[in-house]
Design an enzyme around this catalytic site. Structure first.
Site, PDB file in Angstrom:
ATOM      1  N   ARG A 138       7.161   1.725   1.471  1.00 31.67           N
ATOM      2  CA  ARG A 138       7.424   0.286   1.542  1.00 31.67           C
ATOM      3  C   ARG A 138       7.930  -0.224   0.194  1.00 31.67           C
ATOM      4  NH1 ARG A 138       4.615  -0.852   5.835  1.00 31.67           N
ATOM      5  NH2 ARG A 138       6.615  -0.743   6.868  1.00 31.67           N
ATOM      6  N   GLU A 187      -8.267  -3.042  -0.036  1.00 25.72           N
ATOM      7  CA  GLU A 187      -7.894  -3.044  -1.467  1.00 25.72           C
ATOM      8  C   GLU A 187      -8.208  -4.328  -2.246  1.00 25.72           C
ATOM      9  OE1 GLU A 187      -5.602  -2.187   0.956  1.00 25.72           O
ATOM     10  OE2 GLU A 187      -5.716  -0.015   0.716  1.00 25.72           O
ATOM     11  N   ARG A 232       2.980  11.569  -8.430  1.00 26.94           N
ATOM     12  CA  ARG A 232       2.333  11.717  -7.119  1.00 26.94           C
ATOM     13  C   ARG A 232       3.059  10.969  -6.001  1.00 26.94           C
ATOM     14  NH1 ARG A 232      -3.694  12.942  -7.161  1.00 26.94           N
ATOM     15  NH2 ARG A 232      -3.966  13.831  -9.204  1.00 26.94           N
ATOM     16  N   GLY A 240       0.820  -1.205   0.000  1.00 27.21           N
ATOM     17  CA  GLY A 240       0.000   0.000   0.000  1.00 27.21           C
ATOM     18  C   GLY A 240       0.856   1.258   0.000  1.00 27.21           C
ATOM     19  N   THR A 286      -1.478  -5.078   5.215  1.00 25.14           N
ATOM     20  CA  THR A 286      -1.844  -5.433   6.585  1.00 25.14           C
ATOM     21  C   THR A 286      -3.363  -5.449   6.684  1.00 25.14           C
ATOM     22  OG1 THR A 286      -1.720  -3.105   7.217  1.00 25.14           O
ATOM     23  CG2 THR A 286       0.225  -4.458   7.641  1.00 25.14           C
ATOM     24  N   SER A 340      -2.080  -6.922  11.543  1.00 20.49           N
ATOM     25  CA  SER A 340      -1.318  -5.891  12.263  1.00 20.49           C
ATOM     26  C   SER A 340      -2.046  -5.434  13.518  1.00 20.49           C
ATOM     27  CB  SER A 340      -1.081  -4.687  11.357  1.00 20.49           C
ATOM     28  OG  SER A 340      -2.319  -4.163  10.918  1.00 20.49           O
ATOM     29  N   ASP A 341      -3.365  -5.635  13.550  1.00 16.96           N
ATOM     30  CA  ASP A 341      -4.128  -5.305  14.744  1.00 16.96           C
ATOM     31  C   ASP A 341      -5.326  -6.244  14.825  1.00 16.96           C
ATOM     32  OD1 ASP A 341      -4.215  -3.026  12.521  1.00 16.96           O
ATOM     33  OD2 ASP A 341      -6.271  -3.389  13.167  1.00 16.96           O
TER      34      ASP A 341
END
Ligand code: HPA
Length: 241
Positions: free
Chosen positions: A25, A182, A44, A21, A91, A204-205
């Site tokens: 990264r 996504e 961008r 994303g 994630t 991740s959570d």
């Protein structure tokens, strides 16, 4: 030929693209994992790279956050740059109690609260999934590598700050593993463009327990996923050649 959001030519991209994303990264992957990587577009600040992983040419291109952003890059890569396979790495927030932080999930199916797939595919009774052969390969490779790799349905949401307090319970009841933003766009577009796609996420959570990874844990977990996804990508690139 450049597209509105990718300033590159057809030969700049490899057949297989790894898609995180976050643009930073993408840079991290290019700098730490690819040999002879070169920047091929930065419109961008969406920085795309092509390089080599174990001798196999691979590109990295970020999706940005959410389906509208991801769909722009995915469409342009498939339609205009002869990209055959996109492997999302990201994630997700876990619903399922059996998921632990850092576990990897391969999205063998996908549901969404977005109308994007219906609008793109032109019918309400669509089904979203990865390329079957790619899913098989990933499951086999995950087992061989001794990874904890869950395979199941993910929820692609248009909403990060979810107001519906009962959503979590419904998702658990329906056996949906986790939420991200996504995958539904990727799977719908791969179907339309008749290309290959797979989405891999790490937890991740955890939305049920409230647990979340520290920044250090997040990085080391992502490293694990990047290595694994690059193996999958180079295996896939070999099979396209
Ligand atoms: N919601 C949506 N996307 C996410 C989440 C979440 O809780 N965690 C990581 N990606």
């Amino acid at each position: 030929m450049s597209t509105p959001h990718i300033d590159a030519t057809v030969g700049d991209f490899a057949k297989v693209v790894l898609m995180p994303g976050d643009p930073r990264r993408a840079t991290y992957i290019a700098e730490n994992y690819l040999e002879n990587s070169r920047l091929i577009t930065d419109v961008r600040n969406a920085v795309g790279y092509t390089g080599f992983y174990e001798g196999v040419e691979i590109s990295v291109m970020p999706s940005g956050m959410g389906m509208p952003s991801a769909a722009i890059y995915i469409t342009e890569l498939y339609r205009s740059f002869e990209v055959e396979t996109i492997i999302r790495i990201g994630t997700a927030g876990g619903f399922a109690p059996q998921l632990e932080l850092r576990d990897m999930v391969v999205a063998s199916g996908c549901i969404t609260n977005s109308r994007m797939p219906e609008l793109l595919l032109g019918a309400p009774d669509y089904e979203l999934g990865p390329t079957a052969s790619l899913l098989n390969d990933v499951i086999g490779m995950g087992a061989a590598a001794g990874l904890t790799l869950h395979s199941g349905t993910v929820f692609t949401s248009d909403i990060f700050y979810e107001p519906d307090e009962e959503l979590n319970d419904r998702m658990i009841e329906d056996g949906i593993l986790c939420v991200e933003m996504e995958t539904a766009a990727l799977y719908a577009l791969a179907q339309i463009e008749q290309k290959q796609a797979l989405s891999l996420v790490t937890i991740s959570d955890h939305l049920t327990t409230g647990a979340r990874l520290s920044p250090e844990e997040r990085q080391s977990t992502l490293n694990e996923m990047i290595s694994f996804a690059l193996q999958v990508a180079s295996n896939q690139a070999d099979s396209i050649e």
